[in-house]
Write a protein that holds these residues in place. Structure first.
Motif, PDB file in Angstrom:
ATOM      1  N   ASN A 119       0.794  -1.235   0.000  1.00  0.00           N
ATOM      2  CA  ASN A 119       0.000   0.000   0.000  1.00  0.00           C
ATOM      3  C   ASN A 119       0.822   1.278   0.000  1.00  0.00           C
ATOM      4  OD1 ASN A 119       0.456  -1.176   2.610  1.00  0.00           O
ATOM      5  ND2 ASN A 119      -0.712   0.488   3.505  1.00  0.00           N
ATOM      6  N   CYS A 120       2.159   1.172   0.118  1.00  0.00           N
ATOM      7  CA  CYS A 120       3.011   2.366   0.067  1.00  0.00           C
ATOM      8  C   CYS A 120       3.760   2.372  -1.272  1.00  0.00           C
ATOM      9  CB  CYS A 120       4.004   2.345   1.230  1.00  0.00           C
ATOM     10  SG  CYS A 120       5.293   3.594   1.073  1.00  0.00           S
ATOM     11  N   PRO A 121       3.428   3.285  -2.178  1.00  0.00           N
ATOM     12  CA  PRO A 121       4.041   3.246  -3.511  1.00  0.00           C
ATOM     13  C   PRO A 121       5.558   3.466  -3.512  1.00  0.00           C
ATOM     14  CG  PRO A 121       2.632   5.190  -3.266  1.00  0.00           C
ATOM     15  CD  PRO A 121       2.415   4.343  -2.061  1.00  0.00           C
ATOM     16  N   PRO A 140      -1.187  12.682   1.666  1.00  0.00           N
ATOM     17  CA  PRO A 140      -0.044  13.253   2.394  1.00  0.00           C
ATOM     18  C   PRO A 140       1.267  12.882   1.714  1.00  0.00           C
ATOM     19  CG  PRO A 140      -0.770  11.237   3.441  1.00  0.00           C
ATOM     20  CD  PRO A 140      -1.710  11.465   2.299  1.00  0.00           C
ATOM     21  N   CYS A 141       1.185  12.399   0.485  1.00  0.00           N
ATOM     22  CA  CYS A 141       2.261  11.635  -0.144  1.00  0.00           C
ATOM     23  C   CYS A 141       2.582  12.184  -1.531  1.00  0.00           C
ATOM     24  CB  CYS A 141       1.733  10.207  -0.263  1.00  0.00           C
ATOM     25  SG  CYS A 141       2.835   9.059  -1.036  1.00  0.00           S
ATOM     26  N   ILE A 142       3.860  12.225  -1.874  1.00  0.00           N
ATOM     27  CA  ILE A 142       4.240  12.618  -3.225  1.00  0.00           C
ATOM     28  C   ILE A 142       4.250  11.392  -4.142  1.00  0.00           C
ATOM     29  CG2 ILE A 142       6.115  13.596  -4.611  1.00  0.00           C
ATOM     30  CD1 ILE A 142       4.655  15.558  -2.774  1.00  0.00           C
ATOM     31  N   ALA A 164       7.446   3.764   3.719  1.00  0.00           N
ATOM     32  CA  ALA A 164       8.723   4.448   3.490  1.00  0.00           C
ATOM     33  C   ALA A 164       8.952   5.614   4.450  1.00  0.00           C
ATOM     34  CB  ALA A 164       8.786   4.944   2.047  1.00  0.00           C
ATOM     35  N   CYS A 165       7.894   6.287   4.872  1.00  0.00           N
ATOM     36  CA  CYS A 165       8.077   7.452   5.750  1.00  0.00           C
ATOM     37  C   CYS A 165       8.079   6.996   7.208  1.00  0.00           C
ATOM     38  CB  CYS A 165       6.948   8.462   5.541  1.00  0.00           C
ATOM     39  SG  CYS A 165       6.886   9.060   3.848  1.00  0.00           S
ATOM     40  N   SER A 166       9.005   7.531   7.972  1.00  0.00           N
ATOM     41  CA  SER A 166       9.115   7.150   9.369  1.00  0.00           C
ATOM     42  C   SER A 166       7.837   7.555  10.120  1.00  0.00           C
ATOM     43  CB  SER A 166      10.334   7.864   9.956  1.00  0.00           C
ATOM     44  OG  SER A 166      10.467   7.508  11.281  1.00  0.00           O
TER      45      SER A 166
HETATM   46 FE1  SF4 Z   1       4.443   5.643   1.765  1.00  0.00          FE
HETATM   47 FE2  SF4 Z   1       5.094   7.966   2.887  1.00  0.00          FE
HETATM   48 FE3  SF4 Z   1       3.421   7.912   0.797  1.00  0.00          FE
HETATM   49 FE4  SF4 Z   1       2.606   7.005   3.180  1.00  0.00          FE
HETATM   50  S1  SF4 Z   1       3.170   9.113   2.671  1.00  0.00           S
HETATM   51  S2  SF4 Z   1       2.303   5.992   1.191  1.00  0.00           S
HETATM   52  S3  SF4 Z   1       4.507   6.083   3.975  1.00  0.00           S
HETATM   53  S4  SF4 Z   1       5.583   7.298   0.778  1.00  0.00           S
END
Ligand code: SF4
Length: 373
Positions: free
Chosen positions: A102-104, A157-159, A300-302
């Motif tokens: 689910n995290c691209p 919230p994601c690029i 990927a994001c902490s």
């Molecule tokens: Fe992945 Fe970060 Fe995007 Fe969430 S915000 S889907 S953890 S890259």
């Protein structure tokens, strides 16, 4: 997020979106991610972490979107499909871990640095893409509109979700699941651009038929949250009963690597949760050395999406904790804590997608990645 001069920044789609909002031939639909409603307050002078869900819905209607949906509904579907996928693997005796998909950014990382593990990657699309696929299939039929005339926007919230939406795998019969992705930052700009005083509007509920979500879907915004929701539904699938205590404390620390084993009937299900790219090498090494995990979640994001690269600039680490806490507080007070108890999820399956893992569900909710792409 860390560059002091913002030298790297995303491509903005606000101009394109404004053209679509003025086009009378298009039906505009927007979805917003579970993390967005707890990440916006400080940009408008409100208490950090305050859940402004109803205000976002009202603001998006005011901007001109015809339909506003909460992506948490699609996260409930993602939970149903992923729990089904894990259940099938256990039933077939497959002991290799299923890796979250689910995290691209994580998917891209795996494709680039460890393509040998792609067969272990979950085929379930991200909630953004699932919502997009439902909107242009089931929902298009419900409102009797040609999917080509639906303009589907998501606020994330994601690029990485921006490039995910452009992947060729994320289309059905040549139609994009999602047309344009805006970051939380762009949503703040959009609200200001349209002169909306968020402190003086009446909150609204997301539109039907996807207006109900479980708090399990909402937990997708935090590291470990999606796994907690999946374990709740997997427990129901394997035992026919809801978990006596749905809250899984072991998965609730904000950062780092977390592990938990949950008893489900005669089986014990082992999961590992990691967030932040610095943890990934160790996780991959552990998987390759023959770990006993049934499921591994990597974001990927902490801390997960609450700390995503598309969030407003300038927030402190304290704010990430506050946002995460806000998601868990939503779970605390919610009556519907399980995706499999969401009545509208049942309705969508009953009317169109039959069951999790059905042919129709596989066609629209699942995707596969190959080394050669
Ligand atoms: Fe992945 Fe970060 Fe995007 Fe969430 S915000 S889907 S953890 S890259």
């Amino acid at each position: 997020m860390v560059c002091p001069t913002s030298a790297l920044h995303e491509r903005s789609y606000i101009d394109e979106l404004q053209n679509a909002l003025c086009n009378k031939d298009l039906t505009t639909v927007v979805q917003y991610s579970p993390a967005v409603s707890v990440s916006l307050a400080e940009s408008f002078g409100l208490k950090p972490g305050k859940d402004v869900n109803g205000l976002i819905v009202a603001a998006l209607h005011k901007i001109g979107f015809k339909y506003v949906f909460d992506t948490s509904f699609a996260a409930d579907i993602a939970i149903m499909e992923t729990a089904y996928e894990i259940n099938e693997r256990i039933n077939s005796g497959n002991t290799t871990p299923l890796l979250s998909g689910n995290c691209p950014s994580w998917v891209r990382y795996l494709e680039t640095f460890s393509p040998d593990l792609l067969p272990n990657l979950s085929t379930v699309k991200s909630p953004q893409q699932i919502m997009g696929a439902i909107v242009k299939s089931y929902f298009a039929k419900e409102i009797n509109v040609n999917p080509n005339n639906i303009y589907s926007v998501s606020i994330m919230p994601c690029i990485a979700n921006k490039s995910e939406a452009k992947r060729p795998e994320m289309t059905s019969r040549g139609i994009n699941d999602v047309d344009v992705v805006l970051s939380t930052r762009e949503l703040v700009r959009l609200i200001r651009l349209y002169g909306i005083d968020i402190n003086n509007i009446e909150p609204q509920q997301p539109d039907t038929p996807f207006g109900v979500r479980s708090s399990a879907g909402k937990l997708y915004g935090a590291s470990g949250g999606s796994t907690e929701g999946i374990l709740r539904t997997l427990h129901f699938m394997r035992t026919g009963k809801d978990m006596a205590t749905p809250k899984i404390n072991e998965l609730r620390s904000v950062t780092g690597v977390k592990e938990v084993s949950v008893k489900m009937g005669k089986e014990t299900i082992n999961v590992l949760v990691a967030s932040g790219l610095t943890t990934i090498r160790d996780v991959l090494a552990s998987i390759k050395s023959g770990s006993s995990y049934n499921y591994v979640e990597v974001m990927a994001c902490s801390g997960g999406c609450v700390n995503g690269g598309g969030q407003p600039f300038g927030f402190a680490e304290r704010d990430i904790k506050v946002r995460t806490k806000a998601l868990y507080e939503i779970d605390e007070i919610e009556i519907v804590k399980n995706a499999h108890r969401n009545t509208q999820v049942h309705e969508v399956y009953q009317k169109y997608f039959e069951n999790p893992g059905s042919e129709k569900a596989k066609k629209l909710f699942h995707v596969s990645y190959s080394k050669d792409k």
